[in-house]
Write an enzyme that holds these catalytic residues in place. Sequence first.
Site, PDB file in Angstrom:
ATOM      1  N   ASP A  32       0.860  -1.197   0.000  1.00  0.00           N
ATOM      2  CA  ASP A  32       0.000   0.000   0.000  1.00  0.00           C
ATOM      3  C   ASP A  32       0.885   1.231   0.000  1.00  0.00           C
ATOM      4  O   ASP A  32       1.938   1.239   0.641  1.00  0.00           O
ATOM      5  CB  ASP A  32      -0.907  -0.029   1.258  1.00  0.00           C
ATOM      6  CG  ASP A  32      -2.131   0.851   1.123  1.00  0.00           C
ATOM      7  OD1 ASP A  32      -1.970   2.055   0.902  1.00  0.00           O
ATOM      8  OD2 ASP A  32      -3.256   0.324   1.244  1.00  0.00           O
ATOM      9  N   ASN A  33       0.457   2.282  -0.690  1.00  0.00           N
ATOM     10  CA  ASN A  33       1.254   3.521  -0.674  1.00  0.00           C
ATOM     11  C   ASN A  33       0.744   4.518   0.360  1.00  0.00           C
ATOM     12  O   ASN A  33       1.241   5.643   0.431  1.00  0.00           O
ATOM     13  CB  ASN A  33       1.299   4.164  -2.071  1.00  0.00           C
ATOM     14  CG  ASN A  33      -0.059   4.692  -2.501  1.00  0.00           C
ATOM     15  OD1 ASN A  33      -1.058   4.517  -1.800  1.00  0.00           O
ATOM     16  ND2 ASN A  33      -0.109   5.332  -3.648  1.00  0.00           N
ATOM     17  N   TYR A 142     -13.495   6.739 -13.537  1.00  0.00           N
ATOM     18  CA  TYR A 142     -13.312   5.638 -12.584  1.00  0.00           C
ATOM     19  C   TYR A 142     -13.908   4.346 -13.154  1.00  0.00           C
ATOM     20  O   TYR A 142     -13.264   3.290 -13.160  1.00  0.00           O
ATOM     21  CB  TYR A 142     -13.958   5.988 -11.240  1.00  0.00           C
ATOM     22  CG  TYR A 142     -14.060   4.809 -10.290  1.00  0.00           C
ATOM     23  CD1 TYR A 142     -12.918   4.257  -9.719  1.00  0.00           C
ATOM     24  CD2 TYR A 142     -15.301   4.246  -9.974  1.00  0.00           C
ATOM     25  CE1 TYR A 142     -13.011   3.163  -8.859  1.00  0.00           C
ATOM     26  CE2 TYR A 142     -15.396   3.163  -9.113  1.00  0.00           C
ATOM     27  CZ  TYR A 142     -14.247   2.623  -8.567  1.00  0.00           C
ATOM     28  OH  TYR A 142     -14.344   1.535  -7.725  1.00  0.00           O
ATOM     29  N   ILE A 184     -22.418   7.556   2.690  1.00  0.00           N
ATOM     30  CA  ILE A 184     -22.662   7.104   4.063  1.00  0.00           C
ATOM     31  C   ILE A 184     -21.760   7.839   5.047  1.00  0.00           C
ATOM     32  O   ILE A 184     -22.230   8.365   6.062  1.00  0.00           O
ATOM     33  CB  ILE A 184     -22.516   5.575   4.147  1.00  0.00           C
ATOM     34  CG1 ILE A 184     -23.691   4.972   3.375  1.00  0.00           C
ATOM     35  CG2 ILE A 184     -22.506   5.088   5.600  1.00  0.00           C
ATOM     36  CD1 ILE A 184     -23.627   3.533   3.118  1.00  0.00           C
ATOM     37  N   ILE A 199     -27.841  15.935  -0.292  1.00  0.00           N
ATOM     38  CA  ILE A 199     -27.977  14.939  -1.360  1.00  0.00           C
ATOM     39  C   ILE A 199     -27.752  15.662  -2.682  1.00  0.00           C
ATOM     40  O   ILE A 199     -28.334  16.722  -2.921  1.00  0.00           O
ATOM     41  CB  ILE A 199     -29.394  14.310  -1.324  1.00  0.00           C
ATOM     42  CG1 ILE A 199     -29.527  13.412  -0.090  1.00  0.00           C
ATOM     43  CG2 ILE A 199     -29.677  13.531  -2.603  1.00  0.00           C
ATOM     44  CD1 ILE A 199     -30.898  12.769   0.068  1.00  0.00           C
ATOM     45  N   PHE A 200     -26.878  15.095  -3.533  1.00  0.00           N
ATOM     46  CA  PHE A 200     -26.661  15.682  -4.852  1.00  0.00           C
ATOM     47  C   PHE A 200     -27.643  15.024  -5.819  1.00  0.00           C
ATOM     48  O   PHE A 200     -27.606  13.821  -6.030  1.00  0.00           O
ATOM     49  CB  PHE A 200     -25.209  15.477  -5.299  1.00  0.00           C
ATOM     50  CG  PHE A 200     -24.247  16.221  -4.404  1.00  0.00           C
ATOM     51  CD1 PHE A 200     -24.009  17.567  -4.592  1.00  0.00           C
ATOM     52  CD2 PHE A 200     -23.619  15.568  -3.340  1.00  0.00           C
ATOM     53  CE1 PHE A 200     -23.148  18.266  -3.744  1.00  0.00           C
ATOM     54  CE2 PHE A 200     -22.757  16.254  -2.492  1.00  0.00           C
ATOM     55  CZ  PHE A 200     -22.523  17.608  -2.694  1.00  0.00           C
ATOM     56  N   GLY A 269     -20.871  12.107 -13.633  1.00  0.00           N
ATOM     57  CA  GLY A 269     -20.222  10.803 -13.494  1.00  0.00           C
ATOM     58  C   GLY A 269     -21.005   9.839 -12.617  1.00  0.00           C
ATOM     59  O   GLY A 269     -20.766   8.633 -12.651  1.00  0.00           O
TER      60      GLY A 269
HETATM   61  N1  LIG Z   1     -15.814   0.877  -1.148  1.00  0.00           N
HETATM   62  C1  LIG Z   1     -16.671   0.587  -2.111  1.00  0.00           C
HETATM   63  O1  LIG Z   1     -17.883   0.814  -1.983  1.00  0.00           O
HETATM   64  C2  LIG Z   1     -16.190  -0.027  -3.411  1.00  0.00           C
HETATM   65  C3  LIG Z   1     -17.136  -0.321  -4.401  1.00  0.00           C
HETATM   66  C4  LIG Z   1     -16.700  -0.872  -5.603  1.00  0.00           C
HETATM   67  C5  LIG Z   1     -15.355  -1.147  -5.799  1.00  0.00           C
HETATM   68  N2  LIG Z   1     -14.459  -0.833  -4.822  1.00  0.00           N
HETATM   69  C6  LIG Z   1     -13.031  -1.123  -5.064  1.00  0.00           C
HETATM   70  O2  LIG Z   1     -12.499  -1.827  -3.955  1.00  0.00           O
HETATM   71  C7  LIG Z   1     -11.124  -1.500  -3.778  1.00  0.00           C
HETATM   72  C8  LIG Z   1     -10.867  -1.065  -2.356  1.00  0.00           C
HETATM   73  O3  LIG Z   1     -11.689   0.063  -2.072  1.00  0.00           O
HETATM   74  P1  LIG Z   1     -11.754   0.755  -0.646  1.00  0.00           P
HETATM   75  O4  LIG Z   1     -13.162   1.235  -0.480  1.00  0.00           O
HETATM   76  O5  LIG Z   1     -11.146  -0.107   0.371  1.00  0.00           O
HETATM   77  O6  LIG Z   1     -10.850   2.049  -0.918  1.00  0.00           O
HETATM   78  P2  LIG Z   1      -9.731   2.709   0.010  1.00  0.00           P
HETATM   79  O7  LIG Z   1      -9.376   4.009  -0.642  1.00  0.00           O
HETATM   80  O8  LIG Z   1     -10.157   2.726   1.415  1.00  0.00           O
HETATM   81  O9  LIG Z   1      -8.526   1.676  -0.152  1.00  0.00           O
HETATM   82  C9  LIG Z   1      -7.671   1.655  -1.264  1.00  0.00           C
HETATM   83  C10 LIG Z   1      -6.259   1.421  -0.746  1.00  0.00           C
HETATM   84  O10 LIG Z   1      -5.365   1.390  -1.868  1.00  0.00           O
HETATM   85  C11 LIG Z   1      -4.240   2.205  -1.584  1.00  0.00           C
HETATM   86  N3  LIG Z   1      -3.752   2.711  -2.873  1.00  0.00           N
HETATM   87  C12 LIG Z   1      -4.382   3.559  -3.713  1.00  0.00           C
HETATM   88  N4  LIG Z   1      -3.620   3.796  -4.788  1.00  0.00           N
HETATM   89  C13 LIG Z   1      -2.481   3.054  -4.627  1.00  0.00           C
HETATM   90  C14 LIG Z   1      -1.316   2.880  -5.400  1.00  0.00           C
HETATM   91  N5  LIG Z   1      -1.146   3.533  -6.555  1.00  0.00           N
HETATM   92  N6  LIG Z   1      -0.338   2.050  -4.933  1.00  0.00           N
HETATM   93  C15 LIG Z   1      -0.500   1.398  -3.749  1.00  0.00           C
HETATM   94  N7  LIG Z   1      -1.595   1.537  -2.964  1.00  0.00           N
HETATM   95  C16 LIG Z   1      -2.563   2.360  -3.404  1.00  0.00           C
HETATM   96  C17 LIG Z   1      -4.757   3.302  -0.661  1.00  0.00           C
HETATM   97  O11 LIG Z   1      -3.760   3.900   0.136  1.00  0.00           O
HETATM   98  C18 LIG Z   1      -5.784   2.538   0.176  1.00  0.00           C
HETATM   99  O12 LIG Z   1      -5.198   1.986   1.336  1.00  0.00           O
HETATM  100  C19 LIG Z   1     -10.812  -0.432  -4.837  1.00  0.00           C
HETATM  101  O13 LIG Z   1     -10.255  -1.072  -5.953  1.00  0.00           O
HETATM  102  C20 LIG Z   1     -12.173   0.134  -5.188  1.00  0.00           C
HETATM  103  O14 LIG Z   1     -12.205   0.675  -6.484  1.00  0.00           O
HETATM  104  C21 LIG Z   1     -14.845  -0.285  -3.631  1.00  0.00           C
END
Ligand SMILES: NC(=O)c1ccc[n+]([C@@H]2O[C@H](COP(=O)([O-])OP(=O)(O)OC[C@H]3O[C@@H](n4cnc5c(N)ncnc54)[C@H](O)[C@@H]3O)[C@@H](O)[C@H]2O)c1
Length: 312
Positions: A32-33, A142, A184, A199-200, A269
């Site tokens: 993770d970054n 996205y 949420i 709400i948008f 979007g």
């Molecule tokens: N939360 C939702 O409702 C939801 C819905 C559909 C899909 N997703 C997908 O699930 C995954 C996780 O989502 P989340 O809600 O936990 O998001 P989040 O932002 O909480 O977690 C994403 C993590 O990835 C890390 N990250 C981002 N870019 C990075 C990079 N370039 N290199 C290394 N680490 C990186 C961030 O620091 C973070 O810890 C994502 O792929 C998101 O698109 C989430």
Amino acid sequence: MTKILLTGGCGFIGSNLAPMLIQHGCDVTIFDNFSKGDVSYLPEREKFKIIEADIADEDAVYNAAKGVDAIIHLAALGSVVESVANPEENFASNAEGTFNVLNAARRARIKRFVFASTGGAIMGNATPPVNELSLPKPISPYGASKMAGEGYCSAFSAAYGMNITALRFANVIGPISAHKKGAITVFIRALMNNAPLTIFGDGKATRDFLFVSDLCKGILLALQKNKPGFNVFHLASGEEVSVEQLARTICKIAGKPEHEIKFENKRKGEVERNFADYTKAKEVLGFSPSVKLNDALKITWDWFLENEGPGT
Ligand SMILES: NC(=O)c1ccc[n+]([C@@H]2O[C@H](COP(=O)([O-])OP(=O)(O)OC[C@H]3O[C@@H](n4cnc5c(N)ncnc54)[C@H](O)[C@@H]3O)[C@@H](O)[C@H]2O)c1
């Protein structure tokens, strides 16, 4: 012991999933970054090996991937609104980033791969309920980035013999989501600060909300099944809920049923109606969400109260 490389493991879903993987006997390395997530989100962080690096650095992913049994790729920038404002950044992180993780997996000869896709943004305004046969038509950068990711998953599976499962997540709810910017978190913060909920749009847009532990069980099932080839599944609750309904339910849970709700212009979007049919995930993976929306919201509200406190 199954060795897992979990990208994005310090974010919302990752920090809920990582302890579950440990409970199932996995050895978990998190990559993770910290751009959105944080080590402090992880319960029992001493149980994980944590690598601070960016998926833009393919060699860093390759070095982390050597010797693992499977990769779960969650790392991404997850905001539709931010992707509209900054499509370049979203492309680099999500489309190129996913290519890099897949390519590192190919070089490290990892054959088992789970990709976090999306059930709403990838579909755009397709008529719901959507399923795996619906035609993806994203309306945000996205959504397009996740479609590109699925495209590369399909190609890498066919060209390099990898078993890749793309899971299209619904809107996920649950603890460890204070850093998120979705409806949420924003509604809960407004209630805690005694501010109106915004709400948008007209509030009639719909979503499909899934509790994070149900989602994580679905990810585990996909990992365990390790279906040959490339497979796509919607992980969803199958229930259509309007944004206004969601706002009113959260107000009731907070004990403020008459709390003020304001309506502002719809944002670019964001899709109108969306919910998914998860029959395929149920039949093939045995996925069966069990936490009802009301309970999911109550658990999430309680978590915010305990961890953020009113007025933060
Ligand atoms: N939360 C939702 O409702 C939801 C819905 C559909 C899909 N997703 C997908 O699930 C995954 C996780 O989502 P989340 O809600 O936990 O998001 P989040 O932002 O909480 O977690 C994403 C993590 O990835 C890390 N990250 C981002 N870019 C990075 C990079 N370039 N290199 C290394 N680490 C990186 C961030 O620091 C973070 O810890 C994502 O792929 C998101 O698109 C989430």
